[in-house]
Design an enzyme around this catalytic site. Structure first.
Site, PDB file in Angstrom:
ATOM      1  N   HIS A 168      44.809  46.840 -22.118  1.00  0.00           N
ATOM      2  CA  HIS A 168      44.168  45.566 -22.729  1.00  0.00           C
ATOM      3  C   HIS A 168      42.670  46.027 -22.848  1.00  0.00           C
ATOM      4  O   HIS A 168      41.981  44.988 -23.177  1.00  0.00           O
ATOM      5  CB  HIS A 168      44.425  44.509 -22.027  1.00  0.00           C
ATOM      6  CG  HIS A 168      45.731  44.024 -21.964  1.00  0.00           C
ATOM      7  ND1 HIS A 168      46.456  42.807 -22.847  1.00  0.00           N
ATOM      8  CD2 HIS A 168      46.825  44.446 -21.080  1.00  0.00           C
ATOM      9  CE1 HIS A 168      47.549  42.937 -22.543  1.00  0.00           C
ATOM     10  NE2 HIS A 168      47.865  43.563 -21.414  1.00  0.00           N
ATOM     11  N   LYS A 181      35.636  31.326 -25.522  1.00  0.00           N
ATOM     12  CA  LYS A 181      36.222  32.880 -24.830  1.00  0.00           C
ATOM     13  C   LYS A 181      35.322  33.106 -23.493  1.00  0.00           C
ATOM     14  O   LYS A 181      34.407  32.373 -23.174  1.00  0.00           O
ATOM     15  CB  LYS A 181      36.119  33.819 -25.637  1.00  0.00           C
ATOM     16  CG  LYS A 181      34.588  34.093 -26.557  1.00  0.00           C
ATOM     17  CD  LYS A 181      34.641  35.032 -27.366  1.00  0.00           C
ATOM     18  CE  LYS A 181      35.302  35.102 -28.542  1.00  0.00           C
ATOM     19  NZ  LYS A 181      36.507  35.690 -29.073  1.00  0.00           N
ATOM     20  N   ARG A 182      35.801  33.811 -22.612  1.00  0.00           N
ATOM     21  CA  ARG A 182      35.079  34.301 -21.470  1.00  0.00           C
ATOM     22  C   ARG A 182      33.688  34.593 -22.003  1.00  0.00           C
ATOM     23  O   ARG A 182      33.579  35.349 -23.047  1.00  0.00           O
ATOM     24  CB  ARG A 182      35.850  35.338 -20.740  1.00  0.00           C
ATOM     25  CG  ARG A 182      37.230  34.971 -19.932  1.00  0.00           C
ATOM     26  CD  ARG A 182      36.778  33.769 -18.950  1.00  0.00           C
ATOM     27  NE  ARG A 182      35.975  34.378 -17.823  1.00  0.00           N
ATOM     28  CZ  ARG A 182      36.558  34.698 -16.699  1.00  0.00           C
ATOM     29  NH1 ARG A 182      37.795  34.601 -16.567  1.00  0.00           N
ATOM     30  NH2 ARG A 182      35.969  35.190 -15.743  1.00  0.00           N
ATOM     31  N   LYS A 217      30.884  40.432 -25.986  1.00  0.00           N
ATOM     32  CA  LYS A 217      31.614  39.313 -26.733  1.00  0.00           C
ATOM     33  C   LYS A 217      30.554  38.633 -27.756  1.00  0.00           C
ATOM     34  O   LYS A 217      30.610  37.692 -28.713  1.00  0.00           O
ATOM     35  CB  LYS A 217      32.262  38.320 -26.033  1.00  0.00           C
ATOM     36  CG  LYS A 217      33.733  38.858 -25.598  1.00  0.00           C
ATOM     37  CD  LYS A 217      34.352  37.842 -24.606  1.00  0.00           C
ATOM     38  CE  LYS A 217      35.696  38.196 -23.885  1.00  0.00           C
ATOM     39  NZ  LYS A 217      36.844  38.499 -24.681  1.00  0.00           N
ATOM     40  N   THR A 245      42.629  36.886 -29.183  1.00  0.00           N
ATOM     41  CA  THR A 245      43.871  36.181 -29.615  1.00  0.00           C
ATOM     42  C   THR A 245      43.498  34.555 -29.854  1.00  0.00           C
ATOM     43  O   THR A 245      44.221  34.077 -30.606  1.00  0.00           O
ATOM     44  CB  THR A 245      45.067  36.124 -28.215  1.00  0.00           C
ATOM     45  OG1 THR A 245      44.200  35.946 -27.123  1.00  0.00           O
ATOM     46  CG2 THR A 245      45.831  37.327 -28.116  1.00  0.00           C
ATOM     47  N   LYS A 291      44.823  31.844 -32.983  1.00  0.00           N
ATOM     48  CA  LYS A 291      44.890  30.330 -32.994  1.00  0.00           C
ATOM     49  C   LYS A 291      44.166  29.391 -33.791  1.00  0.00           C
ATOM     50  O   LYS A 291      44.592  28.455 -34.412  1.00  0.00           O
ATOM     51  CB  LYS A 291      44.333  29.864 -31.364  1.00  0.00           C
ATOM     52  CG  LYS A 291      45.489  30.601 -30.217  1.00  0.00           C
ATOM     53  CD  LYS A 291      45.003  30.309 -28.919  1.00  0.00           C
ATOM     54  CE  LYS A 291      45.417  31.460 -27.921  1.00  0.00           C
ATOM     55  NZ  LYS A 291      44.822  31.647 -26.706  1.00  0.00           N
TER      56      LYS A 291
HETATM   57  C1  26Q Z   1      41.069  43.986 -12.426  1.00  0.00           C
HETATM   58  C2  26Q Z   1      41.014  44.574 -11.192  1.00  0.00           C
HETATM   59  C3  26Q Z   1      40.474  43.655 -10.147  1.00  0.00           C
HETATM   60  C4  26Q Z   1      39.947  42.107 -10.375  1.00  0.00           C
HETATM   61  C5  26Q Z   1      40.220  41.945 -11.734  1.00  0.00           C
HETATM   62  C6  26Q Z   1      40.939  42.649 -12.572  1.00  0.00           C
HETATM   63  C7  26Q Z   1      41.027  42.202 -14.129  1.00  0.00           C
HETATM   64  C8  26Q Z   1      41.645  40.931 -14.396  1.00  0.00           C
HETATM   65  C9  26Q Z   1      41.757  40.683 -15.550  1.00  0.00           C
HETATM   66  C10 26Q Z   1      40.773  42.814 -15.176  1.00  0.00           C
HETATM   67  C11 26Q Z   1      40.950  42.544 -16.673  1.00  0.00           C
HETATM   68  C12 26Q Z   1      41.066  41.371 -16.759  1.00  0.00           C
HETATM   69  C13 26Q Z   1      41.557  40.804 -17.876  1.00  0.00           C
HETATM   70  C14 26Q Z   1      41.496  41.241 -19.118  1.00  0.00           C
HETATM   71  C15 26Q Z   1      41.590  40.837 -20.485  1.00  0.00           C
HETATM   72  O1  26Q Z   1      41.756  39.523 -20.619  1.00  0.00           O
HETATM   73  N1  26Q Z   1      41.685  41.545 -21.532  1.00  0.00           N
HETATM   74  C16 26Q Z   1      42.052  40.813 -22.934  1.00  0.00           C
HETATM   75  O2  26Q Z   1      43.315  41.035 -23.227  1.00  0.00           O
HETATM   76  C17 26Q Z   1      43.719  40.368 -24.436  1.00  0.00           C
HETATM   77  C18 26Q Z   1      45.370  40.260 -24.524  1.00  0.00           C
HETATM   78  O3  26Q Z   1      45.490  41.590 -24.808  1.00  0.00           O
HETATM   79  C19 26Q Z   1      42.881  40.999 -25.485  1.00  0.00           C
HETATM   80  O4  26Q Z   1      43.213  40.060 -26.713  1.00  0.00           O
HETATM   81  C20 26Q Z   1      41.383  40.830 -25.451  1.00  0.00           C
HETATM   82  O5  26Q Z   1      40.736  41.608 -26.321  1.00  0.00           O
HETATM   83  C21 26Q Z   1      41.068  41.664 -23.813  1.00  0.00           C
HETATM   84  O6  26Q Z   1      39.685  41.547 -23.838  1.00  0.00           O
END
Ligand code: 26Q
Length: 830
Positions: A371, A564-565, A570, A672, A676
């Site tokens: 991702h 979004k975050r 972004k 995503t 929406k």
């Molecule tokens: C990893 C290790 C330790 C702590 C946290 C994490 C961690 C947690 C969540 C790393 C990444 C995430 C989330 C990533 C994320 O949301 N990516 C998004 O995924 C979406 C679905 O595929 C995409 O649409 C977005 O582009 C992408 O940024």
């Protein structure tokens, strides 16, 4: 607790569905309220929510059991979705829609002098995820159930979900989200399926009675994993899948050891250490490296889930396992599954396979989804931490690596640099395990989440692996579930769609393409309805904005939304620069042909991400100045909406006119939220990035405000980027920066935004914000021109909705299934 496993027996259930007339429902709600919960009319509304939820869950139970039994029949191939995150949001409305119970429930609750809406509003938003990746997992489960696919979600039952955000003096403040404090009535605890997960200890080599050598993991600190099942209903098809969430508790044995040694207090306290594992979701949406508790969480989920699948497999031949089971890894977070599966197959006394047998099975049933394109977000774990916490899985990773590198050397003799690059272990003073490499080596499928993202993966981050195994790599463009994001979020539009297209679009979104003629033929009545619906939705959002921020949004203005975050890539900052530019135009009197605009920005910053928090403060300060400057006079409104979450998005996305998708090209894997908004008739202003590209392809350039550098241009510019040149060549940009630097938005704290300004003015700004400023402002100008011709705008709006059929997760999951999982859909008679 009884050891018996009733579902394994799976006697075809003789369990009639409960009746669901308003009278039946009202009776049951009352019984739960009075006889189960011991509450009475006039109690806190939460108890009515709880009683209603039990009443609905009862109506789900027979289909749930039927579905489970059908999946348990021999010869049914099943998928297991492993994810550290499920951003579920509220569930009541979703089940009512899927079960077609909205009407009778609406009538039933009248007996309690309360509206269904009020009850729905008391349901906590289950925020067991950070953002895109977690919400995608929730949309996927919805589509799997709707398509009748035998897929089980596995996750963690965090006591505290994503933090709640409030704003104090313009700054983000985090509040803990104790979402289950009053209970979680959807779940069913299943202690009979608990599993034990090992940590720590040491390893031994052991020769068994058959003279077979194998590893042993001893002197471990064991933690018990208790599953809680949450129903996932399909859309009107009598299918109910399962989301199985693990909760950590201590083992009795663990306690007993210390208890017998006489330390009662220590032994009870040790319970705490175990329970910490599922206490809280890590609120970072990019990897936070090296935190031991996070690694514990990842292994806990993975080990408990794999053991659960092997428990269900029982003593069937292991040679057949991969034929009937596939695991989808949601990013690298559960990628330790590759080593854990090997451990189970090698070390479990009932299995004890050879390395080659075990490896063949493992590789045939793991599939990995990536991702992210940000190299810094690729997960790595210090070997030292693994040695302490997971010594046996570490040994196995070493062995996987040794055998893999032997293959690499054979494939590229003498190419030592490549061996160094591809090694699962990154050497250095503190060697690290590369989790993405482990996932790739251990899987038969590796996919990205949008066309550009998947292509860039094979050309960049994963290039070496692509050269070795091109057939493993594929794309699965993300989607969103139209049930939640259209049918539930936009009920008036849903009604119009059903009137015009007939029912059925909810589970076959490609039918939306039939809307296009209404736009092309300028169907006056239809267009009038469309406008009226959008107007209502905008009023609902304006009400929310008023309640949350005190700021008045006028629904006749252009609603310009970025939620979004908060992340530098972004580029919420680019949005702010544009807002300041609009403000500057008003101040300069350059306001001919003005388009009234309401700008909404929302999102959470990871608590440790300083720059993201400064950006929130900047948005709030700009909002404070703009909204209160009499010279602006309501022509421009700006808000930072606090605590953006799934529930808020359901009010936001049907009300946006303009959807801001403005990441630096090549950085947003998919996005995503963009889908929406489009589905609900917003028009995108966006870069050529992630799924924006596919949205643009679907809707056409005339219905999309495209701007900015492309991914290859971004890459080419890096290294000789000179932001000063853009400032010198663009008076508007110079004005904006001058205004920011003059402390116009930070009067009482001079220099407050210096770090932000220095960041975007630096030749090292990785996000090239100033390089896209002019192109962005021009695109905003095109949006305003389009807005002035309202007839043209509605046509664009309708075309966006009409072209959104491909962005349903039903399409995405259909592709996962036909190209990766190969499951047989279950057909039920409805
Ligand atoms: C990893 C290790 C330790 C702590 C946290 C994490 C961690 C947690 C969540 C790393 C990444 C995430 C989330 C990533 C994320 O949301 N990516 C998004 O995924 C979406 C679905 O595929 C995409 O649409 C977005 O582009 C992408 O940024």
């Amino acid at each position: 607790m009884a050891e018996q496993d009733t579902t394994e027996a799976c006697v075809l259930p003789n369990m009639p569905a409960l009746p669901a007339t308003p009278q039946d429902l009202s009776q049951d709600i009352r019984r739960y309220l009075e006889y189960h919960l011991g509450r009475f009319l006039g109690c806190d509304h939460f108890y009515l929510y709880e009683s209603l939820t039990y009443t609905i869950r009862d109506r789900i139970m027979s289909d749930w059991r039927n579905t489970w039994c059908l999946y348990k029949r021999v010869g049914v191939r099943r998928a297991h979705y492993l994810s550290l995150e499920y951003l579920i949001g509220r569930s009541l409305g979703n089940h009512l829609l899927n079960l077609d119970l909205h009407e009778p429930v609406d009538k039933a609750v009248k007996d309690f002098a309360i509206s269904l809406e009020e009850i729905e509003d008391t349901e906590p938003d289950a925020g067991l995820g950070n953002g895109g990746l977690g919400r995608l997992a929730a949309c996927f489960l919805d589509s799997c159930a709707t398509l009748g696919l035998p897929v089980t979600g596995y996750g963690l039952r965090y006591e505290f979900g994503m933090f709640k955000q409030h704003i104090d003096n313009g700054y983000q403040v985090e509040d803990p989200d104790h979402w289950m404090r009053d209970g979680h009535p959807w779940e069913v605890e299943r202690p009979e399926y608990m599993q034990v997960v090992k940590f720590g200890g040491r390893t031994e080599r052991h020769i068994d009675l058959q003279h077979r050598a194998h590893g042993r993991w001893v002197d471990t600190e064991d933690v018990v994993a208790v599953p809680y099942d949450v129903p996932v209903s399909g859309y009107r098809n009598k299918i109910v899948n399962t989301l199985r969430l693990w909760s950590a508790t201590s083992t009795d044995a663990f306690n007993l050891k210390e208890f017998n040694a006489g330390d009662y207090t220590e032994s009870v306290a040790s319970k705490n250490e175990a329970e910490n594992i599922t206490m809280v979701l890590y609120p970072n949406d990019a990897s936070e490296n090296g935190k031991e508790l996070r690694l514990r969480q990842q292994y806990f989920l993975t080990s408990a889930s794999l053991q659960d699948v092997f428990r269900q497999w029982g003593d069937q031949p292991l040679g057949e396992f991969a034929k009937y089971n596939v695991f989808q890894l949601n990013d690298t977070h559960p990628s330790i599954a590759v080593a854990e599966m090997m451990r189970i197959l090698l070390d479990d006394p009932n299995k004890r396979l050879s390395w080659n047998e075990a490896w063949a099975i493992t590789r045939q049933c793991m599939a990995y989804t990536n991702h992210t394109l940000l190299p810094e977000a690729l997960e790595r774990w210090p070997v030292r931490l693994f040695k302490q916490l997971l010594p046996r899985p570490l040994e196995i990773i070493y062995e996987i690596n040794a055998r893999f590198l032997a293959d690499v050397r054979q494939h590229w003799p003498g190419d030592t640099d490549r061996v160094r690059r591809m090694s699962l272990i990154e050497e250095g003073p503190d060697p690290q395990i590369r989790m993405a490499w482990l996932a790739i080596v251990g899987s038969f499928s590796v996919n990205g989440v949008a066309a550009l993202h998947s292509k860039l993966l094979t050309q960049g981050l994963f290039r070496d692996f692509y050269e070795l195994w091109p057939e493993r790599f594929n794309n699965k463009t993300n989607g969103v579930t139209p049930r939640r994001w259209l049918a539930m979020a936009n009920p008036e539009l849903a009604e119009l769609l059903s009137e015009q297209l007939g029912d059925g679009w909810q589970a076959d979104l490609s039918r939306l393409s039939a809307l296009r003629p209404f736009a092309e033929n300028d169907d006056a009545a239809f267009i009038e309805r469309w406008q009226q619906i959008r107007r209502h939705n905008k009023q609902r959002l304006a009400d929310m904005v008023k309640k949350e921020t005190g700021v008045t949004f006028d629904p006749s203005a252009l609603f310009d939304v970025q939620v979004k975050r908060i992340h530098e890539y972004k580029r919420q900052l680019l949005n702010v620069l544009h807002v300041v530019h609009l403000y500057d135009r008003i101040r300069r009197g350059d306001d001919g042909d003005w388009v009234n605009r309401c700008v909404l920005i929302g999102g959470k910053a990871a608590p440790g991400y300083q720059r993201a928090k400064e950006i929130i403060k900047l948005v709030n300060n700009v909002a404070g100045v703009v909204n209160n400057d009499p010279a602006v006079g309501g022509r421009l409104k700006v808000v930072f909406l606090p605590n953006y979450d799934v529930t808020k998005m359901m009010t936001i996305c049907p009300a946006a006119d303009l959807s801001e998708q403005i990441s630096t090209a090549g950085k947003e894997a998919s996005g995503t939220g963009n889908m929406k908004f489009m589905m609900n008739g917003a028009i995108t202003i966006g870069t050529y990035d992630g799924a924006n590209i596919e949205i643009l392809d679907a809707v056409g350039e005339e219905n999309f405000f495209l701007f900015g550098l492309r991914a290859d241009e971004v890459a080419a510019l890096r290294g000789n980027y000179q932001p000063q040149q853009y400032i010198e060549a663009d008076a508007d940009l110079a004005h904006v920066l001058a205004l920011l630097e003059s402390d116009h938005f930070s009067g009482i704290e001079p220099g407050l935004f210096r770090p932000i300004i220095d960041g975007i003015k630096s030749p090292d700004d990785p996000w090239l914000t100033l390089a896209d400023f002019r192109s962005y402002v021009d695109a905003q100008g095109r949006a305003e021109r389009a807005w002035r011709d309202q007839a043209a705008w509605v046509r664009m709006s309708i075309c966006n909705c009409a072209a959104s059929g491909g962005f349903s997760t039903d399409r995405t999951i259909g592709e996962y299934n036909s190209e990766i999982w190969r499951l047989e859909p279950l057909i039920t008679s409805v």
